[in-house]
Design an enzyme around this catalytic site. Structure first.
Site, short mmCIF file in Angstrom:
data_model
loop_
_atom_site.label_atom_id
_atom_site.label_comp_id
_atom_site.label_asym_id
_atom_site.label_seq_id
_atom_site.Cartn_x
_atom_site.Cartn_y
_atom_site.Cartn_z
N THR A 121 0.86 -1.19 0.00
CA THR A 121 0.00 0.00 0.00
C THR A 121 0.90 1.23 0.00
O THR A 121 1.77 1.37 0.85
CB THR A 121 -0.89 0.01 1.25
OG1 THR A 121 -1.55 -1.23 1.30
CG2 THR A 121 -1.90 1.13 1.18
N GLU A 155 -4.50 -10.34 7.44
CA GLU A 155 -3.64 -11.25 8.21
C GLU A 155 -4.54 -12.25 8.91
O GLU A 155 -5.65 -11.94 9.32
CB GLU A 155 -2.81 -10.46 9.22
CG GLU A 155 -1.77 -9.60 8.54
CD GLU A 155 -0.86 -8.90 9.52
OE1 GLU A 155 -0.67 -9.40 10.63
OE2 GLU A 155 -0.35 -7.83 9.15
N PHE A 249 -17.67 -5.50 9.49
CA PHE A 249 -16.92 -4.38 10.06
C PHE A 249 -17.81 -3.39 10.81
O PHE A 249 -17.70 -2.18 10.66
CB PHE A 249 -16.09 -3.67 8.96
CG PHE A 249 -14.77 -4.32 8.78
CD1 PHE A 249 -14.68 -5.53 8.12
CD2 PHE A 249 -13.61 -3.78 9.31
CE1 PHE A 249 -13.47 -6.18 7.99
CE2 PHE A 249 -12.40 -4.42 9.19
CZ PHE A 249 -12.33 -5.62 8.54
N GLY A 257 -6.23 -2.30 15.07
CA GLY A 257 -4.77 -2.21 15.11
C GLY A 257 -4.21 -2.85 13.86
O GLY A 257 -4.86 -2.89 12.82
N CYS A 260 -1.86 -2.20 8.98
CA CYS A 260 -2.48 -1.56 7.80
C CYS A 260 -3.37 -0.37 8.13
O CYS A 260 -3.10 0.75 7.70
CB CYS A 260 -3.26 -2.60 7.02
SG CYS A 260 -2.27 -4.01 6.60
N ARG A 327 1.75 -5.36 15.81
CA ARG A 327 1.93 -3.97 15.43
C ARG A 327 0.66 -3.16 15.70
O ARG A 327 -0.43 -3.56 15.31
CB ARG A 327 2.33 -3.86 13.95
CG ARG A 327 3.79 -4.21 13.73
CD ARG A 327 4.15 -4.24 12.28
NE ARG A 327 3.60 -5.41 11.61
CZ ARG A 327 3.76 -5.67 10.32
NH1 ARG A 327 4.42 -4.82 9.56
NH2 ARG A 327 3.25 -6.76 9.78
#
Ligand code: UGA
Length: 433
Positions: A121, A155, A249, A257, A260, A327
């Site tokens: 990205t 992921e 969503f 988190g 991305c 992350r």
């Protein structure tokens, strides 16, 4: 086809393996010699369902190979996918140094036509910078094209998402590039959307920013639900049945988190500003997300009167289930904050504890979720791993000092936990006891 991948992280390795699965010959390049050595020995470099089996299958057959040499990669594939990382800088701008270095590396070693495709990205106009850099540093007058082909893998479901994408976006500005990219994806069963390069770059950024906006919107709705006595999960169910909204969503929680959403929202905000548009909405999206986990810690502290000297069981270290990626994980921020407020934090996670402990060394790693709960004053669920949801709350009740559960993902079966004697606090719903 012979395909080169430059950057063998989450996107590069998964893409490479999936191209091998579709019958292509793949060479994956990475500048990290340790990573290349591990991959050459067919050992996975991160946790992702199905990754190890695929690496063994295609590594053993020779369909995928690994190297540290960009020159070797440029000589190998007519199509070169660039999947290197684009980290955020302290000021929020996107750090493009790896893209710049790869563009130069390609320019200096290219001897015949190459199609160079940005897959990470990236800010819009990246391909233009790549094109200019390659032209500037090329040692020979070699024809080439640049193109954009963003990935949409999640992921934890990366291989399935890559093998069965819901759309394939190819941004090109030459018929030759479009033809080559269509050949790469000939065996994938998904609609191909051919666009200009800037549109392709924007589709990826806008998709992630839009999904993050949905989540922050629902987290804001959750706050109002708490104040007004509504239940955010019921509200989400009712909203999601409207086909214009859809059910995905809409799940409120302690915030998004990962590598991305936080980076892409921030990145789009800064790119827009650089282009002359103040995308204030995205600033709000970030603020709501950052407030969400902190507000949860504040609620826990209010409930316990003080966190100082308290033992807190923390279930979950990764930013979401089925990955070891921490992350920008709310769990890490929560662990750090609990420690700062004087609590002792006992963490359980199926795969990511050691990663969390690198960030928060004061956190204590526990071998099982029940061990983390031994004599704890409260349990905080930060990541909804199925392993946690399957645990019998009666067993947890026996272990805890205080039967207090803070469910940061609205994932626990509240009726069973209340039956086991717990007081259950969650996001955007009434406390149940
Ligand atoms: C995201 C996008 O979903 C992918 O399409 C995209 O390719 C990827 O970013 C990327 O840019 O590479 P990912 O970060 O792996 O994928 O994770 P998601 O499953 O999208 O979840 C993101 C965050 O949102 C997680 O922290 C998750 O816990 C949170 N979330 C998700 C919610 O809080 N509520 C929901 O209803 C869904």
């Amino acid at each position: 086809m012979k395909i080169t991948i430059i950057g063998s992280g989450h996107v590069g390795l998964v893409s490479g393996l999936c191209f091998a699965e579709k019958g292509h010959q793949v060479l994956c390049i990475d500048h990290d010699a340790d990573k290349v050595a591990k991959l050459t020995a067919l050992k996975p470099t991160f946790h992702e369902p199905g990754l190890e089996a695929m690496l063994k299958k295609h590594g053993a057959s020779g369909a995928i190979k690994f190297s540290t040499s960009t020159a070797e990669g440029v000589a190998f594939g007519e199509t070169i996918f660039v999947c290197v990382s684009t980290p955020s800088m302290p000021d929020g701008n996107v750090d493009m140094r790896f893209f710049e270095a790869v563009s130069r590396g390609i320019a200096e070693t290219m001897t015949e036509y190459r199609l160079i495709i940005e897959k990470s990205t990236v800010p819009i106009q990246t391909s233009e910078h790549m094109r200019r850099t390659i032209e500037r540093y090329a040692t020979k007058d070699v024809p080439f094209d640049v193109a954009s082909n963003p990935e949409f893998l999640r992921e934890g479901a990366a291989i399935q998402d890559t093998l069965h994408p819901d759309r394939i976006i190819i941004g090109t500005n030459s018929a030759r590039a479009e033809k080559l990219l269509r050949e790469v994806y000939a065996d994938f069963d998904a609609p191909i959307v051919a666009t200009s390069i800037p549109s392709s770059e924007m589709i990826k950024l806008a998709s992630n920013a839009f999904l993050a906006t949905r989540l922050s919107f629902m987290n804001a709705i959750a706050r109002v639900c708490e104040l007004g006595g509504a239940d955010v999960d019921e509200v989400a169910r009712g909203m999601g049945l409207d086909p214009r909204i859809g059910p995905h969503f809409l799940k409120a929680g302690i915030g998004y988190g990962g590598s991305c959403f936080p980076k892409d929202v921030e990145g789009l905000y800064h790119v827009s500003a650089a282009l002359g548009y103040d995308f204030e909405l995205l600033g709000e999206v970030q603020d709501i997300n950052e407030d969400q986990w902190l507000y949860f810690v504040d609620r826990l502290e209010r409930e316990l009167w003080t966190l100082n000297g308290k033992k807190i069981a923390l279930w979950g270290a990764s930013f979401k289930p089925h990955t070891d990626d921490i992350r920008d994980a709310p769990s890490v921020k929560i662990a750090r904050e609990l420690v700062a407020r004087g609590a002792s934090v006992h963490v359980s996670d199926p795969v990511a504890i050691e990663h969390l402990r690198r960030e928060v060394p004061e956190a204590i790693a526990e071998a099982t979720p029940l061990a983390a709960c031994q004599s704890a004053d409260a349990l905080l669920l930060a990541t909804e791993w199925p392993q946690f949801l399957d645990i019998d709350p009666q067993e947890v009740a026996k272990a805890m000092r205080v039967r207090l559960a803070f469910d940061g993902r609205n994932a626990l079966d509240r009726a069973r936990w209340v039956e086991a004697g717990f007081e259950v606090h969650s996001v955007g719903r009434k406390v149940q006891r």
